[in-house]
Design a protein around this motif. Structure first.
Motif, PDB file in Angstrom:
ATOM      1  N   LYS A   1     -26.680  11.743   7.150  1.00  0.00           N
ATOM      2  CA  LYS A   1     -25.992  10.744   6.845  1.00  0.00           C
ATOM      3  C   LYS A   1     -26.936   9.535   7.179  1.00  0.00           C
ATOM      4  O   LYS A   1     -27.458   8.321   5.671  1.00  0.00           O
ATOM      5  N   ASP A   2     -28.253   9.607   7.719  1.00  0.00           N
ATOM      6  CA  ASP A   2     -28.679   7.993   8.425  1.00  0.00           C
ATOM      7  C   ASP A   2     -30.103   8.547   7.875  1.00  0.00           C
ATOM      8  O   ASP A   2     -31.146   9.221   9.177  1.00  0.00           O
ATOM      9  N   SER A   3     -30.803   9.316   6.819  1.00  0.00           N
ATOM     10  CA  SER A   3     -31.994   9.793   6.560  1.00  0.00           C
ATOM     11  C   SER A   3     -32.913   8.978   6.623  1.00  0.00           C
ATOM     12  O   SER A   3     -32.929   7.809   5.785  1.00  0.00           O
ATOM     13  N   ILE A   4     -34.504   9.051   6.372  1.00  0.00           N
ATOM     14  CA  ILE A   4     -35.460   8.240   6.503  1.00  0.00           C
ATOM     15  C   ILE A   4     -35.907   8.111   5.415  1.00  0.00           C
ATOM     16  O   ILE A   4     -35.248   9.353   3.912  1.00  0.00           O
ATOM     17  N   THR A   5     -35.966   6.829   4.802  1.00  0.00           N
ATOM     18  CA  THR A   5     -36.247   7.307   2.809  1.00  0.00           C
ATOM     19  C   THR A   5     -37.864   6.361   3.116  1.00  0.00           C
ATOM     20  O   THR A   5     -38.181   5.820   3.918  1.00  0.00           O
ATOM     21  N   VAL A   6     -38.572   6.110   1.994  1.00  0.00           N
ATOM     22  CA  VAL A   6     -39.531   5.295   1.820  1.00  0.00           C
ATOM     23  C   VAL A   6     -39.230   4.928   0.359  1.00  0.00           C
ATOM     24  O   VAL A   6     -38.301   5.242  -0.562  1.00  0.00           O
TER      25      VAL A   6
ATOM     26  N   LYS B   1     -40.539   7.388  16.007  1.00  0.00           N
ATOM     27  CA  LYS B   1     -39.135   8.553  15.902  1.00  0.00           C
ATOM     28  C   LYS B   1     -38.190   8.014  15.972  1.00  0.00           C
ATOM     29  O   LYS B   1     -36.507   8.325  15.699  1.00  0.00           O
ATOM     30  N   LEU B   2     -38.067   6.967  17.055  1.00  0.00           N
ATOM     31  CA  LEU B   2     -37.462   5.928  16.687  1.00  0.00           C
ATOM     32  C   LEU B   2     -36.460   5.132  16.490  1.00  0.00           C
ATOM     33  O   LEU B   2     -36.111   4.276  16.593  1.00  0.00           O
ATOM     34  N   GLY B   3     -37.646   4.904  15.426  1.00  0.00           N
ATOM     35  CA  GLY B   3     -37.895   3.890  14.113  1.00  0.00           C
ATOM     36  C   GLY B   3     -38.111   2.461  14.369  1.00  0.00           C
ATOM     37  O   GLY B   3     -37.886   1.192  13.949  1.00  0.00           O
ATOM     38  N   THR B   4     -39.156   2.287  15.387  1.00  0.00           N
ATOM     39  CA  THR B   4     -39.078   0.707  15.920  1.00  0.00           C
ATOM     40  C   THR B   4     -40.875   0.923  16.442  1.00  0.00           C
ATOM     41  O   THR B   4     -41.471   2.215  16.092  1.00  0.00           O
ATOM     42  N   LEU B   5     -42.013   0.621  16.529  1.00  0.00           N
ATOM     43  CA  LEU B   5     -43.290   0.656  16.848  1.00  0.00           C
ATOM     44  C   LEU B   5     -43.866   0.934  17.050  1.00  0.00           C
ATOM     45  O   LEU B   5     -43.394   0.662  18.530  1.00  0.00           O
ATOM     46  N   SER B   6     -45.039   2.043  17.052  1.00  0.00           N
ATOM     47  CA  SER B   6     -45.362   2.768  17.689  1.00  0.00           C
ATOM     48  C   SER B   6     -45.879   2.121  19.007  1.00  0.00           C
ATOM     49  O   SER B   6     -46.910   1.437  18.147  1.00  0.00           O
ATOM     50  N   PHE B   7     -46.328   2.722  19.972  1.00  0.00           N
ATOM     51  CA  PHE B   7     -46.690   1.303  20.943  1.00  0.00           C
ATOM     52  C   PHE B   7     -47.816   1.500  21.144  1.00  0.00           C
ATOM     53  O   PHE B   7     -49.090   0.827  21.420  1.00  0.00           O
TER      54      PHE B   7
ATOM     55  N   LEU C   1     -38.556  -1.960  11.328  1.00  0.00           N
ATOM     56  CA  LEU C   1     -39.764  -1.204   9.947  1.00  0.00           C
ATOM     57  C   LEU C   1     -40.037  -3.139   9.066  1.00  0.00           C
ATOM     58  O   LEU C   1     -38.470  -3.445   9.132  1.00  0.00           O
ATOM     59  N   GLU C   2     -40.209  -3.101   8.346  1.00  0.00           N
ATOM     60  CA  GLU C   2     -40.559  -4.156   7.394  1.00  0.00           C
ATOM     61  C   GLU C   2     -40.536  -5.298   8.415  1.00  0.00           C
ATOM     62  O   GLU C   2     -40.418  -6.568   7.537  1.00  0.00           O
ATOM     63  N   THR C   3     -40.523  -5.419   9.369  1.00  0.00           N
ATOM     64  CA  THR C   3     -40.890  -7.031  10.257  1.00  0.00           C
ATOM     65  C   THR C   3     -42.305  -7.495   9.868  1.00  0.00           C
ATOM     66  O   THR C   3     -42.644  -6.707   9.888  1.00  0.00           O
ATOM     67  N   THR C   4     -41.829  -8.448   9.326  1.00  0.00           N
ATOM     68  CA  THR C   4     -43.492  -9.655   9.845  1.00  0.00           C
ATOM     69  C   THR C   4     -44.267 -10.010  10.999  1.00  0.00           C
ATOM     70  O   THR C   4     -43.206 -10.490  11.964  1.00  0.00           O
ATOM     71  N   ILE C   5     -45.038  -9.165  11.844  1.00  0.00           N
ATOM     72  CA  ILE C   5     -45.233  -9.405  13.279  1.00  0.00           C
ATOM     73  C   ILE C   5     -46.493 -10.211  13.180  1.00  0.00           C
ATOM     74  O   ILE C   5     -47.131 -10.831  12.312  1.00  0.00           O
ATOM     75  N   HIS C   6     -46.882 -11.623  13.803  1.00  0.00           N
ATOM     76  CA  HIS C   6     -47.279 -12.492  14.227  1.00  0.00           C
ATOM     77  C   HIS C   6     -48.262 -12.497  15.015  1.00  0.00           C
ATOM     78  O   HIS C   6     -47.730 -11.641  16.518  1.00  0.00           O
TER      79      HIS C   6
ATOM     80  N   THR D   1     -44.838  -0.932   8.718  1.00  0.00           N
ATOM     81  CA  THR D   1     -45.277   0.131   7.542  1.00  0.00           C
ATOM     82  C   THR D   1     -44.280   1.054   8.458  1.00  0.00           C
ATOM     83  O   THR D   1     -44.137   1.631   9.473  1.00  0.00           O
ATOM     84  N   PRO D   2     -43.755   2.152   7.641  1.00  0.00           N
ATOM     85  CA  PRO D   2     -43.464   3.171   7.865  1.00  0.00           C
ATOM     86  C   PRO D   2     -44.171   3.681   8.434  1.00  0.00           C
ATOM     87  O   PRO D   2     -43.708   4.976   9.636  1.00  0.00           O
ATOM     88  N   MET D   3     -45.259   4.460   8.449  1.00  0.00           N
ATOM     89  CA  MET D   3     -46.407   5.557   9.573  1.00  0.00           C
ATOM     90  C   MET D   3     -46.548   4.714  10.484  1.00  0.00           C
ATOM     91  O   MET D   3     -47.140   5.459  11.234  1.00  0.00           O
ATOM     92  N   MET D   4     -45.828   3.047  10.864  1.00  0.00           N
ATOM     93  CA  MET D   4     -46.382   2.066  11.636  1.00  0.00           C
ATOM     94  C   MET D   4     -45.347   2.815  12.954  1.00  0.00           C
ATOM     95  O   MET D   4     -45.450   2.104  14.175  1.00  0.00           O
ATOM     96  N   MET D   5     -44.186   2.997  13.103  1.00  0.00           N
ATOM     97  CA  MET D   5     -43.061   4.007  13.873  1.00  0.00           C
ATOM     98  C   MET D   5     -43.193   4.612  14.314  1.00  0.00           C
ATOM     99  O   MET D   5     -43.331   5.774  14.274  1.00  0.00           O
TER     100      MET D   5
END
Length: 192
Positions: free
Chosen positions: A22-27, A114-120, A158-163, A108-112
């Motif tokens: 139901k909640d698949s990863i999309t591009v 597995k939990l869907g948040t920005l990788s450390f 994902l798709e968040t603007t970081i300052h 971007t997706p490549m930066m996430m």
């Protein structure tokens, strides 16, 4: 989304809603094949839905089509490392003084992870890039970050603007100490 893995071994009368993802990863259609390939490989996927900015399904992309496109590219001009992705995504912003710098980046997706948040690890690379870029702009080359400690306070989606704000605390001919703050949606997300 329903694939071979979801229907294998199920009764022919099983309803699709019971086996579908139901909640698949999309591009998005504007992502590069390298980023999509990394997402597929990192998540063990063989098919991804392609959606527009209003989440309408445009089609699918398969692992085979991504690998074929990568093979045709030969050498990849988009960059294949996290450092390359960060370097192309970071944009300098106006800063308040010569002792500070400001940057923005949209995740971007490549930066996430597995939990869907920005990788450390990507957060660390963002800090590394911002400090190195700031020092290079001041004419300091061959920069090596010797120590980095990062405190993350909240997840970045994902798709968040970081300052990114870089502030010089100490700067001499051989060493430098910086304070770097990452904020998203007006709230501090990570600090060094």
């Amino acid at each position: 989304m329903v694939g071979k893995k979801q229907v294998t071994g199920k009764k022919p009368s099983t309803a699709l809603e019971r086996v579908m993802i139901k909640d698949s990863i999309t591009v998005r259609p504007y992502l590069g094949v390298t980023a999509v390939g990394h997402m597929m490989q990192g998540n063990g996927l063989s098919v991804l839905p392609v959606v527009d900015d209003s989440w309408q399904l445009l089609g699918i992309v398969t692992r085979g089509s991504v690998y074929s496109a990568l093979a045709e590219l030969g050498t990849n001009s988009q960059g294949t490392t996290i450092a390359d992705s960060v370097a192309t995504a970071v944009t300098p912003a106006p800063s308040e003084s010569a002792q500070s710098a400001a940057y923005t980046l949209v995740t971007t997706p490549m930066m996430m992870n597995k939990l869907g948040t920005l990788s450390f690890g990507v957060m660390n690379e963002i800090v590394n890039y911002a400090v190195t870029h700031f020092l290079n702009a001041q004419g300091r080359r061959n920069v090596l970050i010797e120590q980095l400690s990062l405190h993350a306070f909240r997840p970045i989606q994902l798709e968040t603007t970081i300052h990114i704000a870089v502030k010089t605390l100490e700067l001499n001919s051989h060493t430098a100490v910086f304070e770097v703050a990452l904020s998203a949606d007006g709230m501090l997300a990570a600090w060094r």
